[in-house]
Design a protein around this motif. Structure first.
Motif: not given
Lengths: 242, 346
Positions: B206, B209-210, B213, B217, B219-227
């Protein structure tokens, strides 16, 4: 940094939480974009924001999602004030934002895109995603960059569904999509509001009239009208705000 | 990812019936995973008996150095011209320990890795907030600063341009005596294989992949809840600690370090080798290092300006599709292997 555990999963529905925006002012530098915007989304409601391009709808969603800091006003979810929270902290609270741009992680497969959401939320059951979007099951090993616009939208919404989100903020979900996909999303939205609150920014007026429980018309950064009566929603002349 | 071995994601297959694989499929996957590691490094290990040992050692160390840049560029999207700074941090960490404090070369390697970790952790806390061109330039600036510090400011302890000699200070070590060149080559080979396996493992997790990711993008990583900051910082520190390990091994190999290691003139080398090998590919660092060190060692015997040929090769590779040598060869190799497998079945 707040230690925010993922709070979407395991909701028993006992605590009714509303998303409340009060007197929101937002600026890009010197340019003020939102002027005292207020709205309320009750649990299980689908709220639509309509308005022409540049009215401030996306800015409103981005501010709720934590990407922009308001110069005035409050954003509350239940008894939590979200102003100042980082986007990933808000996501962990169960408020998920689906962007307008329909860009997924192009180097990752559909499976990997879903796994990222699974890991973040601790929700490893993809049944809900395949229930709404069975086509994604066939596309699991395809890279995000090779998906069509509709498939990407399915993946983005599907990814946001993992972890049983409390509030979904979806920006222009049907923009540029084929009518068959729009029909599919219409059905999805109807079902989604049974489990989550949903805020959509949309210019597809028939869709809005069909699925929304409340409509806010946004005009030049202000709420120009709030329509919450079911009959009024279906018959309202939204064109005046576009 | 669930096809590989991230323990956190294994139970996905249990929860999603359509993702279940048979035991044979799992075993085949595991076998392919290990074959993919052992074959290329095994070939290079055997080549150590035919090719000159220093050449093989340099290829292996350079491939470790390039793995770091490959991870930064291919996984995180960071183009860094600061790699010599981290390489030098590792080399000088090892050198200081062996020159001033102790005689155990293994402890010297540990000191070098720690030094690289500290430098990259501190620099990363600031640098990873920047993107693209600013990130590249601020790293280049760090290289210049480190070079100046080693050459001038810290000259009383680094001995400036004269460098630090510690070859005769290293004591023999039990089991694998790395004061012996052939045994040092074995250690370097083991480290390269272990790191390569580690990065291959990371690719399937993961976290890997993070990183990818975040590159696509953030921003989208943040939307998923990742720092996203934590992801970039961890990746940055991981990569540059690897570069420091390469520096430490260089130090042990030569028994000598000098500020030249942190020279800004060499700042583009790992980036060039990464692109040459194939950015973001697992075999890219090894192939790129082989091509680069090969050019340097073999072509330079025939003509003086070997850099000209590296440049020519780089331009050719870029024009051939921006995939690097391995990125271009991989589909061809896969076709050959596929054809060979189907023919042998018939």
């Amino acid at each position: 940094m707040r230690d925010v555990p993922w709070s979407g999963t395991g909701s028993d529905g006992a605590d009714t939480k509303a998303l409340v925006v009060e007197g929101l002012d937002v600026s890009y530098g010197d340019a003020k974009v939102l002027f005292g915007v207020s709205l309320r989304v009750e649990e299980g409601q689908l709220v639509a924001c309509v308005g022409r391009n540049g009215a401030g709808k996306t800015t409103l969603l981005r501010t709720i999602a934590g990407f922009l800091r308001p110069s005035a006003g409050r954003i509350r979810y239940g008894d939590v004030d979200l102003v100042g929270w980082k986007p990933y902290e808000i996501a962990r609270l169960g408020i998920r934002y689906v962007q307008q741009d329909k860009r997924v992680f192009s180097d990752l497969t559909v499976r990997e895109n879903l796994e990222l959401a699974s890991y973040a939320t601790g929700d490893r059951n993809w049944d809900i995603v395949f229930h709404y979007f069975p086509k994604l099951k066939e596309l699991l090993d395809r890279k995000g960059g090779y998906l069509s616009g509709g498939e990407r939208q399915m993946l983005m919404i599907g990814r946001a569904l993992l972890g049983n989100p409390k509030v979904l903020l979806i920006d222009e979900p049907t923009e540029g999509l084929a009518p068959s996909i729009v029909e599919l999303l219409r059905d999805v939205f109807r079902e989604l509001k049974k489990s989550s609150s949903v805020v959509i920014v949309e210019q597809n007026l028939p869709l809005v009239a069909d699925v929304a429980d409340k409509v806010y018309a946004v005009k030049e950064g202000r709420i120009a009208a709030e329509i919450s009566d079911a009959q009024a929603i279906k018959g309202h002349a939204y064109e005046q705000y576009l | 990812m669930s096809n590989t071995c991230d323990p956190a994601m294994r139970d996905l297959e249990a929860n999603v019936p359509s993702l279940k694989r048979t035991l044979a499929e799992r075993m085949l996957g595991t076998l392919k995973w290990w074959v993919g590691i052992l074959v290329p490094f095994g070939v290079l290990g055997l080549a150590g008996w035919i090719l000159p040992l220093p050449f093989v050692m340099e290829v292996l160390i350079f491939s470790i150095y390039t793995m770091a840049c490959n991870f930064l560029l291919g996984r995180l999207g960071f183009i860094s011209f600061g790699q010599p700074a981290y390489l030098a941090a590792g080399a000088y960490g090892t050198a200081f320990y062996l020159y001033y404090f102790g005689t155990d070369p293994y402890m010297g390697i540990v000191a070098g890795v720690l030094a690289g970790f500290v430098v990259s952790a501190l620099a990363g806390a600031v640098f990873v907030r920047l993107r693209s061109d600013y990130f590249a330039l601020v790293n280049l600036a760090l290289t210049v600063i480190v070079f100046y510090m080693l050459q001038k400011v810290l000259a009383p302890i680094t001995h400036g341009d004269n460098g630090l000699w510690f070859l005769d200070r290293m004591r023999n070590t039990p089991v694998l005596d790395i004061t012996n060149p052939r045994q040092l080559a074995l250690l370097i080979w083991l480290v390269a294989v272990a790191l390569w396996a580690f990065y291959k493992y990371i690719d399937g997790t993961i976290f890997g992949a993070c990183c990818l990711a975040t590159k696509t993008n953030e921003d989208k990583v943040k939307f998923l809840g990742y720092n996203d900051f934590a992801i970039r910082w961890t990746g940055f520190v991981l990569a540059n600690t690897t570069a420091a390990l390469a520096g430490s091994l260089y130090g042990i190999y030569f028994g000598f370090v000098s500020p030249e290691m942190a020279s800004a003139a060499r700042a583009a080398d790992p980036v060039v080798v990464t692109i040459l090998g194939g950015t973001g590919t697992l075999y890219g660092p090894l192939v790129g290092a082989l091509a680069y060190v090969g050019m340097k060692d073999l072509v330079s015997r025939l003509v003086g300006n070997w850099e000209f040929f590296v440049g020519l090769l780089l331009v050719t590779v870029m024009l051939a599709g921006e995939k690097g040598i391995w990125g271009t060869l991989q589909p061809i190799a896969q076709r050959w292997v596929g054809r060979w497998v189907s023919e042998s079945r018939e």
